[in-house]
Design a protein around this motif. Structure first.
Motif, PDB file in Angstrom:
ATOM      1  N   TRP A  31       0.852  -1.183   0.000  1.00 13.26           N
ATOM      2  CA  TRP A  31       0.000   0.000   0.000  1.00 13.26           C
ATOM      3  C   TRP A  31       0.891   1.238   0.000  1.00 13.26           C
ATOM      4  O   TRP A  31       1.938   1.209   0.640  1.00 13.26           O
ATOM      5  N   LEU A 352       3.011   7.323   0.820  1.00 12.20           N
ATOM      6  CA  LEU A 352       3.693   6.607   1.896  1.00 12.20           C
ATOM      7  C   LEU A 352       5.150   7.020   1.906  1.00 12.20           C
ATOM      8  O   LEU A 352       5.790   7.036   0.854  1.00 12.20           O
ATOM      9  N   VAL A 353       5.662   7.340   3.086  1.00 11.78           N
ATOM     10  CA  VAL A 353       7.090   7.580   3.240  1.00 11.78           C
ATOM     11  C   VAL A 353       7.574   6.729   4.400  1.00 11.78           C
ATOM     12  O   VAL A 353       7.096   6.865   5.533  1.00 11.78           O
ATOM     13  N   THR A 354       8.482   5.809   4.100  1.00  7.38           N
ATOM     14  CA  THR A 354       9.052   4.971   5.145  1.00  7.38           C
ATOM     15  C   THR A 354      10.494   4.667   4.742  1.00  7.38           C
ATOM     16  O   THR A 354      11.064   5.372   3.913  1.00  7.38           O
ATOM     17  N   HIS A 358      11.886  -0.514   7.392  1.00  2.00           N
ATOM     18  CA  HIS A 358      10.550  -0.569   8.000  1.00  2.00           C
ATOM     19  C   HIS A 358       9.462  -0.951   7.010  1.00  2.00           C
ATOM     20  O   HIS A 358       8.275  -0.849   7.326  1.00  2.00           O
ATOM     21  N   ARG A 361       6.389  -2.884   7.905  1.00  4.02           N
ATOM     22  CA  ARG A 361       5.402  -2.326   8.832  1.00  4.02           C
ATOM     23  C   ARG A 361       4.242  -1.626   8.130  1.00  4.02           C
ATOM     24  O   ARG A 361       3.331  -1.122   8.781  1.00  4.02           O
ATOM     25  N   VAL A 362       4.302  -1.597   6.818  1.00  7.95           N
ATOM     26  CA  VAL A 362       3.237  -0.934   6.070  1.00  7.95           C
ATOM     27  C   VAL A 362       1.884  -1.583   6.359  1.00  7.95           C
ATOM     28  O   VAL A 362       0.859  -0.911   6.447  1.00  7.95           O
ATOM     29  N   ALA A 364       0.755  -2.781   9.102  1.00  8.34           N
ATOM     30  CA  ALA A 364       0.195  -2.247  10.342  1.00  8.34           C
ATOM     31  C   ALA A 364      -0.425  -0.869  10.106  1.00  8.34           C
ATOM     32  O   ALA A 364      -1.471  -0.530  10.676  1.00  8.34           O
ATOM     33  N   ALA A 365       0.219  -0.087   9.257  1.00  8.24           N
ATOM     34  CA  ALA A 365      -0.324   1.236   8.942  1.00  8.24           C
ATOM     35  C   ALA A 365      -1.667   1.108   8.242  1.00  8.24           C
ATOM     36  O   ALA A 365      -2.615   1.845   8.534  1.00  8.24           O
TER      37      ALA A 365
ATOM     38  N   PHE B 318      -1.067  10.115   8.800  1.00  2.00           N
ATOM     39  CA  PHE B 318      -0.955   8.976   9.699  1.00  2.00           C
ATOM     40  C   PHE B 318       0.523   8.755  10.000  1.00  2.00           C
ATOM     41  O   PHE B 318       1.334   8.690   9.085  1.00  2.00           O
ATOM     42  N   ALA B 335       1.125   8.747   4.931  1.00  2.00           N
ATOM     43  CA  ALA B 335       1.516   7.817   5.993  1.00  2.00           C
ATOM     44  C   ALA B 335       3.031   7.849   6.147  1.00  2.00           C
ATOM     45  O   ALA B 335       3.764   7.667   5.178  1.00  2.00           O
ATOM     46  N   LEU B 336       3.470   8.098   7.380  1.00  2.57           N
ATOM     47  CA  LEU B 336       4.900   8.093   7.697  1.00  2.57           C
ATOM     48  C   LEU B 336       5.165   6.959   8.669  1.00  2.57           C
ATOM     49  O   LEU B 336       4.549   6.916   9.736  1.00  2.57           O
ATOM     50  N   ILE B 337       6.082   6.106   8.326  1.00  5.15           N
ATOM     51  CA  ILE B 337       6.347   4.940   9.162  1.00  5.15           C
ATOM     52  C   ILE B 337       7.841   4.801   9.410  1.00  5.15           C
ATOM     53  O   ILE B 337       8.628   4.682   8.465  1.00  5.15           O
ATOM     54  N   ILE B 339      10.392   6.717  10.425  1.00  2.00           N
ATOM     55  CA  ILE B 339      11.345   7.639   9.787  1.00  2.00           C
ATOM     56  C   ILE B 339      11.412   8.902  10.636  1.00  2.00           C
ATOM     57  O   ILE B 339      10.388   9.417  11.073  1.00  2.00           O
TER      58      ILE B 339
END
Lengths: 378, 378
Positions: A31, A352-354, A358, A361-362, A364-365, B318, B335-337, B339
């Motif tokens: 996602w 999405l920025v990760t 990580h 872990r998407v 879980a988001a 998020f 969504a930031l995960i 970082i």
């Protein structure tokens, strides 16, 4: 392999091969690129120009010709037909709601069994990346010949590292199958191991990754399904009996929603292995289930702007002192400055920025967004 | 301060105060939010609900009432009028092309001088953030009274840290100005220092940050401009003579493009300081020129989602285990995960991802995009 080397029995087995492609699974870890309306198998995640579904179909064509069935959700009918215009309606199985893999694959088996009880089916997920095709095809060829001896045959992937992300297949004694020199018995399927166990598996050489690919006579598969999940088997048989008749819609609408949800591993593969009915063809093609965006980086390392892997038509990416993965299906200019191992997924309605570390872990988001009611972007 | 405490001369000075707001400068370090078509001063960068331009106007209103002139580019006419509907055409000076600060501020001075040679003007950039307004207003009040004694008066910001990003003003002896207890002579203006020098400045207590704000009798300002930049002064005088006549457009179109580009610091402030004509009012209001996205984080720390500062109407952010700054003028889910210290600026046609530590490098990226011909997003 040439047909000259094959016995009549072997040729009969190969002629009875029918590929089944379960095209399900949203691919939540991918996602916002992959989502309910545009699941993973409908994306080109390798920059090859083909969606994963189309690539899966093309990979199987030399073995199955046009004997290929696709099982997918009703919502994806149009997209699947656009990707695979050659698939006739009779080979398209549409699920009105997801019922897990035993129902999806079992229905395909039951329909095929009713058409011809001698069919040997092979089940191959629509969203895996495999190369080279020739090594895969050779393994499936061996699997078909082994299945013809009365086995459910998994394709086991020779591990390249001690992954804790996959289940494993423990290989037993070699089987004496003409034309299938790599065929082995399966001792057991084992769940995803911890790191130490994975290292032990890798070192022993007795374990393959379980990629969920198998080849089996439909009769044998249904026999195990009937023994382990009689209710599911009965329901699938009722639908299959009506499938090629005018009653299909009525029966399916009535029965499908009542079917139990269970994975094919528990409903068939593991009990069959315990019964000694499962074989494995260990094979050394490279295989990736594209489990997260870190995989996208690995699979597209050729498409780099400096140290950033870019996936997306007409992407306009500017980087300065940056590394990581950019996936975009917009035409926006994307500038990355002084940031390492970043993962950016840019879609019209969600960003999405990760980091590559990580990327897992998407999921879980997505679960959190779901809980928050942000269904429009899931 | 009440008008009861003021002499007639002081009241006359205050009545002759006219604010000038140069609204220029794209704010390249705030790309892609700030850009040619939507420069920094047209954004609400503090989450206050007001653009920086509007906040600047409102901050000056208690001192200048409606005696306020705005100098901006022709391209921003409509946006400026939308922000400041009360500004009449006669107080709107439109530059057909940017000619640096001496021309912009000098033209305002020349126009005002022609209307009334007794005017004391104050020049205040449209894109700075100041608080509290009352401390600022008190400093400007002192500056007006000091300017009336025949000085060009800068407002010096009491440094809160050893910044290497600003020029400094070296304070000299106190001046004896009634109603302006903080007025001091200026010894010199100094350029942006290195770190060691900045520490020394901070420790000495003799230096203020040069925020580019000053108050001066237009006659004195023009006198220094004439002495230092006679060509520029002559051109501006020619335009000013035509300004409130039917010839304005013709003369401006002919003369403005020929004017030399020079900063007001070099054309007026520094030579005037050397001549002993410059004073400073050191003031302890908080001041931020919003030089980069790290500043946005500082200025909006109240708008946090977990540890992420969010700027943008209706932002849907998020975060999980993330920190930094998100600026968005889209309605996308972001969504930031996993970082940290990330800076994300999300606009319809361009996306920036960097870190707070690298926020200053955005200008270099914009220069590279310009060199690459990506003008549509600049």
């Amino acid at each position: 392999m040439t047909s000259n080397d094959l016995s009549d029995e072997q040729q009969t087995a190969l002629d009875h091969f029918h590929a089944v492609i379960p095209a399900g699974g949203v691919g939540t870890r991918l996602w916002p690129l992959s989502r309910a309306a545009a699941p993973k198998f409908l994306h080109d995640l390798t920059g090859s120009g083909s969606t994963l579904l189309r690539a899966t179909y093309d990979r199987l064509t030399p073995l199955a010709s046009d004997r290929m069935m696709v099982v997918t959700g009703v919502a994806h009918r149009e997209a699947v037909c656009r990707q695979l215009p050659e698939v006739p309606d009779s080979e398209l199985v549409l699920e009105s709601e997801p019922k897990d893999s035993a129902a999806a694959i079992g229905l395909a088996a039951a329909i095929l069994y009713r058409r011809d009880p001698e069919i040997i089916m092979g089940s191959f997920a629509a969203d895996h990346v495999i190369s080279p095709d020739s090594v895969f095809q050779s393994a499936v060829h061996e699997a078909i010949l082994t299945a013809a001896t009365g086995k459910i045959v998994t394709i086991g992937i020779t591990p390249t590292h001690a992954s804790t992300g996959f289940g494993y297949i423990r290989t037993g004694a070699p089987l004496e199958v003409a034309g299938a020199p790599n065929a082995h018995a399966v001792v057991e399927f084992v769940e995803k191991p911890d790191q130490a166990t994975a290292e032990k598996y890798l070192k022993s050489g007795d374990y393959s990754w379980n990629a969920g690919m198998f080849v089996a006579p439909v009769a044998l598969l249904l026999q195990h399904l009937a023994a382990n999940e009689p209710e599911l088997h009965a329901g699938l048989t009722e639908i299959a009996d009506a499938w090629d008749t005018a009653e299909r819609d009525e029966v399916t609408a009535r029965v499908w929603p009542t079917l139990p949800k269970i994975a094919i591993d528990y409903a068939v593969a593991e009990p069959a292995a315990a019964a000694g009915d499962v074989a494995v063809i260990p094979a050394a093609f490279s295989w990736d289930d594209v489990g997260d965006f870190a995989a996208i980086g690995r699979l597209n390392s050729a498409n780099e702007v400096d140290d950033v892997t870019v996936l997306g038509d007409g992407a306009r990416v500017f980087t300065e002192d940056a590394s990581g993965v950019v996936v975009t299906d917009t035409k926006r200019v994307i500038a990355l400055i002084g940031i390492d191992d970043v993962v950016i997924v840019d879609t019209p309605d969600a960003l999405l920025v990760t980091t590559t570390a990580h990327a897992q872990r998407v999921k879980a988001a997505v679960d959190a967004l779901k809980a928050n009611g942000d269904m429009d972007v899931l």
